[in-house]
Design an enzyme around this catalytic site. Structure first.
Site: not given
Ligand SMILES: *Cc1c(COP(=O)(O)O)cnc(C)c1O
Length: 387
Positions: A184
């Site tokens: 991310k």
């Molecule tokens: C990555 C992601 C999540 C989940 O994030 P985590 O921290 O891995 O639980 C939820 N929604 C979207 C749109 C994502 O890209």
């Protein structure tokens, strides 16, 4: 030639030193580093409160729980997302109402939200996703929420930093949830943050993220009450962030704007380099807004090409470049399809996008040479297979 992966985090000596300091301190779980990260995060976003959790999925679950979502309730969300956005609705025994996206930005379609609100009085929350890091139409979503008396929780997993009409995402909705998963915009390995201005939600989320205990562990060990004293007031979850993760977060957050600039610069290079190809480059809703550029999603004009998207991805991989697809829409996954009777025809914009989209590598650790290699490879493949 070396392989260019689809995504890689950018971490430095600062993160390493802070993690080492935390390990040496002997306080590994939620403690002073987590408090620091929360304080810095709320200041960065401009919201009153930030609560660190061990994933965005955990944060989304806690957010909906604090908003009072339960069996019989409905939550409106997009099909063009990762399954975590919708699975948390099911955790609480509520049901999603899936709507289609806008054909250009791939963000949730506000006309479809309004239609769903008209037909479903059980709706309690609207759950938009800021796809790729570009803000959904929050002005319209907040107006609809007010008109129909429902709450708004944003899945901002892609959206740090992102603005909507000059306002920072995280300051508009009732609750906003960020992800610090490894790929991310900033990362703690695994982690997330819940942001809100509402003190009642803060109390509930703080309690439910740690077993439904009325005070968190850090307070237990620093308050004047005896350290063994605590009270369980609900069957909560185990969703707290460790100080090891927060140590990374403190330094990643300081770099958030620099990381965004680099992703934006790469995206601009791609846009310029692909302008004469049989593709559609990412649509910009409002050029004065900050787009986090978490994803660079290219659309292949498949009618003008002799290969399909899957073949394009295969050739890219053969030539040493990793790519991805965001997303296989939820209506194409067996669980959602079967339990909610979803069809491709019910979501024409998302379905049609699915067959055209490919996400290219776009991360600050990429060198200029690697960016050039992605550009040259995409050009070579598409010019060779142009009809
Ligand atoms: C990555 C992601 C999540 C989940 O994030 P985590 O921290 O891995 O639980 C939820 N929604 C979207 C749109 C994502 O890209």
């Amino acid at each position: 030639m070396s392989f260019i992966p689809y995504a890689l985090p950018l971490t430095g000596e600062e993160e390493i030193q802070e993690v080492v300091d935390t390990i040496r301190s002997g306080w590994l779980t939620t403690g002073p580093k987590t408090k620091q990260f929360e304080k810095d995060f709320s200041a960065f976003v401009g919201a009153k409160f930030a609560l660190a959790v061990n994933s965005a999925t955990a944060g989304l679950h806690l957010g909906l729980e604090a908003l009072g979502v339960g069996p019989g309730d409905k939550v409106i969300t997009t099909v063009h997302t990762f399954t975590a956005t919708a699975e948390v609705i099911r955790y609480l025994g509520a049901d999603p109402i899936f709507v289609d996206i806008e054909g250009d930005s791939f963000n949730i379609d506000c006309d479809a939200i309004e239609e769903a609100l008209k037909q479903n009085p059980e709706v309690k929350v609207i759950l938009p996703v800021h796809y790729a890091g570009q803000a959904a139409n929050m002005t319209r979503i907040m107006a609809l929420a007010k008109q129909y008396n429902v709450k708004v929780m944003e899945d901002a997993a892609h959206a740090l930093p992102t603005t909507h009409n000059g306002q920072m995402i995280g300051t508009i909705a009732d609750i906003t949830v960020y992800s610090f998963y490894a790929n991310k915009t900033i990362t703690t390995g695994e982690g997330g943050m819940v942001v809100t201005n509402n003190e009642d939600y803060v109390k509930r989320i703080s309690c439910m993220r740690l077993h439904g205990i009325s005070k968190d562990v850090f307070d237990r060990f620093t308050s004047t009450k005896p350290s063994w004293h605590y009270q369980v007031v609900a069957p909560g979850f185990k969703y707290n962030m460790t100080d090891i993760a927060a140590s990374m977060g403190i330094h990643q957050l300081k770099k958030a704007n620099v990381l965004q600039s680099r992703r934006q610069a790469i995206a601009e290079k791609y846009n310029n380099a692909f302008s004469d190809l049989p593709v559609t480059t990412p649509f910009i809703t409002n050029s004065s807004d900050v787009h986090s550029w978490h994803l660079y999603v290219l659309q292949l004009n498949i009618n003008e090409l002799s290969i399909d998207r899957d073949e394009f991805i295969r050739i890219m991989a053969d030539k040493g470049i990793g790519t991805s697809v965001h997303y296989i829409p939820l209506h194409m996954h067996p669980y959602w399809q079967d339990n909610y009777n979803l069809t491709e025809g019910g979501f024409p914009k998302s379905s049609s996008a699915f067959y055209r989209i490919v996400s290219l590598p776009n991360y600050p650790k990429m060198t200029d040479e690697q960016v050039e290699r992605v550009i040259n490879t995409v050009r070579e493949i598409l010019l060779e297979h142009k009809k």
